[in-house]
Design a protein around this motif. Sequence first.
Motif, mmCIF file in Angstrom:
data_model
loop_
_atom_site.group_PDB
_atom_site.id
_atom_site.type_symbol
_atom_site.label_atom_id
_atom_site.label_comp_id
_atom_site.label_asym_id
_atom_site.label_seq_id
_atom_site.Cartn_x
_atom_site.Cartn_y
_atom_site.Cartn_z
ATOM 1 N N LEU A 173 0.833 -1.205 0.000
ATOM 2 C CA LEU A 173 0.000 0.000 0.000
ATOM 3 C C LEU A 173 0.863 1.250 0.000
ATOM 4 O O LEU A 173 0.605 2.188 -0.759
ATOM 5 N N LEU A 174 1.905 1.271 0.820
ATOM 6 C CA LEU A 174 2.800 2.428 0.863
ATOM 7 C C LEU A 174 3.496 2.627 -0.482
ATOM 8 O O LEU A 174 3.611 3.753 -0.974
ATOM 9 N N THR A 175 3.924 1.543 -1.093
ATOM 10 C CA THR A 175 4.577 1.643 -2.392
ATOM 11 C C THR A 175 3.604 2.164 -3.447
ATOM 12 O O THR A 175 3.952 3.020 -4.262
ATOM 13 N N SER A 176 2.379 1.683 -3.429
ATOM 14 C CA SER A 176 1.395 2.128 -4.416
ATOM 15 C C SER A 176 0.986 3.582 -4.213
ATOM 16 O O SER A 176 0.830 4.328 -5.183
ATOM 17 N N LEU A 177 0.802 3.984 -2.958
ATOM 18 C CA LEU A 177 0.377 5.360 -2.700
ATOM 19 C C LEU A 177 1.477 6.375 -2.993
ATOM 20 O O LEU A 177 1.189 7.535 -3.265
ATOM 21 N N SER A 178 2.735 5.941 -2.937
ATOM 22 C CA SER A 178 3.823 6.862 -3.233
ATOM 23 C C SER A 178 4.216 6.844 -4.710
ATOM 24 O O SER A 178 5.195 7.476 -5.090
ATOM 25 N N ASN A 179 3.448 6.146 -5.513
ATOM 26 C CA ASN A 179 3.727 6.061 -6.944
ATOM 27 C C ASN A 179 3.307 7.373 -7.620
ATOM 28 O O ASN A 179 2.132 7.721 -7.628
ATOM 29 N N PRO A 180 4.232 8.106 -8.212
ATOM 30 C CA PRO A 180 3.862 9.380 -8.838
ATOM 31 C C PRO A 180 2.942 9.208 -10.045
ATOM 32 O O PRO A 180 2.165 10.108 -10.352
ATOM 33 N N LYS A 181 3.000 8.075 -10.718
ATOM 34 C CA LYS A 181 2.108 7.868 -11.864
ATOM 35 C C LYS A 181 0.653 7.823 -11.418
ATOM 36 O O LYS A 181 -0.226 8.340 -12.103
ATOM 37 N N LEU A 182 0.385 7.215 -10.270
ATOM 38 C CA LEU A 182 -0.981 7.150 -9.757
ATOM 39 C C LEU A 182 -1.483 8.531 -9.384
ATOM 40 O O LEU A 182 -2.628 8.889 -9.689
ATOM 41 N N ILE A 183 -0.626 9.332 -8.756
ATOM 42 C CA ILE A 183 -1.014 10.690 -8.375
ATOM 43 C C ILE A 183 -1.308 11.523 -9.623
ATOM 44 O O ILE A 183 -2.326 12.228 -9.686
ATOM 45 N N LEU A 184 -0.455 11.427 -10.625
ATOM 46 C CA LEU A 184 -0.691 12.163 -11.874
ATOM 47 C C LEU A 184 -1.953 11.681 -12.578
ATOM 48 O O LEU A 184 -2.693 12.473 -13.158
ATOM 49 N N PHE A 185 -2.219 10.384 -12.521
ATOM 50 C CA PHE A 185 -3.435 9.840 -13.129
ATOM 51 C C PHE A 185 -4.669 10.440 -12.472
ATOM 52 O O PHE A 185 -5.585 10.894 -13.160
ATOM 53 N N PHE A 186 -4.685 10.444 -11.132
ATOM 54 C CA PHE A 186 -5.845 11.001 -10.433
ATOM 55 C C PHE A 186 -5.998 12.494 -10.721
ATOM 56 O O PHE A 186 -7.115 12.979 -10.904
ATOM 57 N N MET A 187 -4.892 13.214 -10.792
ATOM 58 C CA MET A 187 -4.964 14.650 -11.060
ATOM 59 C C MET A 187 -5.392 14.943 -12.493
ATOM 60 O O MET A 187 -6.012 15.962 -12.763
ATOM 61 N N ALA A 188 -5.080 14.059 -13.427
ATOM 62 C CA ALA A 188 -5.416 14.299 -14.831
ATOM 63 C C ALA A 188 -6.824 13.843 -15.181
ATOM 64 O O ALA A 188 -7.518 14.486 -15.966
ATOM 65 N N VAL A 189 -7.262 12.728 -14.598
ATOM 66 C CA VAL A 189 -8.537 12.141 -15.009
ATOM 67 C C VAL A 189 -9.705 12.594 -14.140
ATOM 68 O O VAL A 189 -10.774 12.917 -14.654
ATOM 69 N N PHE A 190 -9.533 12.631 -12.851
ATOM 70 C CA PHE A 190 -10.657 12.893 -11.956
ATOM 71 C C PHE A 190 -11.316 14.261 -12.135
ATOM 72 O O PHE A 190 -12.539 14.356 -12.066
ATOM 73 N N PRO A 191 -10.578 15.343 -12.350
ATOM 74 C CA PRO A 191 -11.259 16.642 -12.471
ATOM 75 C C PRO A 191 -12.281 16.701 -13.602
ATOM 76 O O PRO A 191 -13.236 17.472 -13.528
ATOM 77 N N GLN A 192 -12.120 15.880 -14.607
ATOM 78 C CA GLN A 192 -13.080 15.889 -15.710
ATOM 79 C C GLN A 192 -14.443 15.353 -15.287
ATOM 80 O O GLN A 192 -15.455 15.654 -15.913
#
Length: 108
Positions: A41-60
Motif C-alpha cells: 500500500l505504501l509503495t502504491s500510494l507513493s507512486n507518482p504515476k498514480l497521483i498524476l493519473f488522479f490529477m489528470a482524469v478525476f477533475p473531468q
Amino acid sequence: MRYAFLFFRMIFGKRKSFVLESDNTLDVSSTSAGRLFKEGLLTSLSNPKLILFFMAVFPQFIDTEQTYLSQFLILASTFCLLVLLIHFCYAEAFALASRYLWKAQDNL
C-alpha cells in the motif's frame, strides 16, 4: 521518491530468507500478511504515476455543484474495484499458464 525508499529498504532493511519446500511452495515465515499489505500500500500510494493519473482524469468527472468528497470516494472506489478485477484476471491467466507449463514440464 519511491525508488529512493526502495533503495534504502534494500540496502538497510532486514534480509528475509525464502525457503523452497519439496512440493514447490515458498515458506515466508518471517513476514506477516499485514506487513506485506502495508508495504504494498505504501509503495502504491507513493507512486507518482498514480497521483498524476488522479490529477489528470478525476477533475473531468467532478461536478462543482456537488460535494467533492462523495464524488472523489465514488471515483476512487470505482477505480479500486476495476484494478482489483483486472489483477484478478491477470492472476487467473497466470495460474492457468502455470498449470499448463507444469503439465508440459512433466511430459518431458
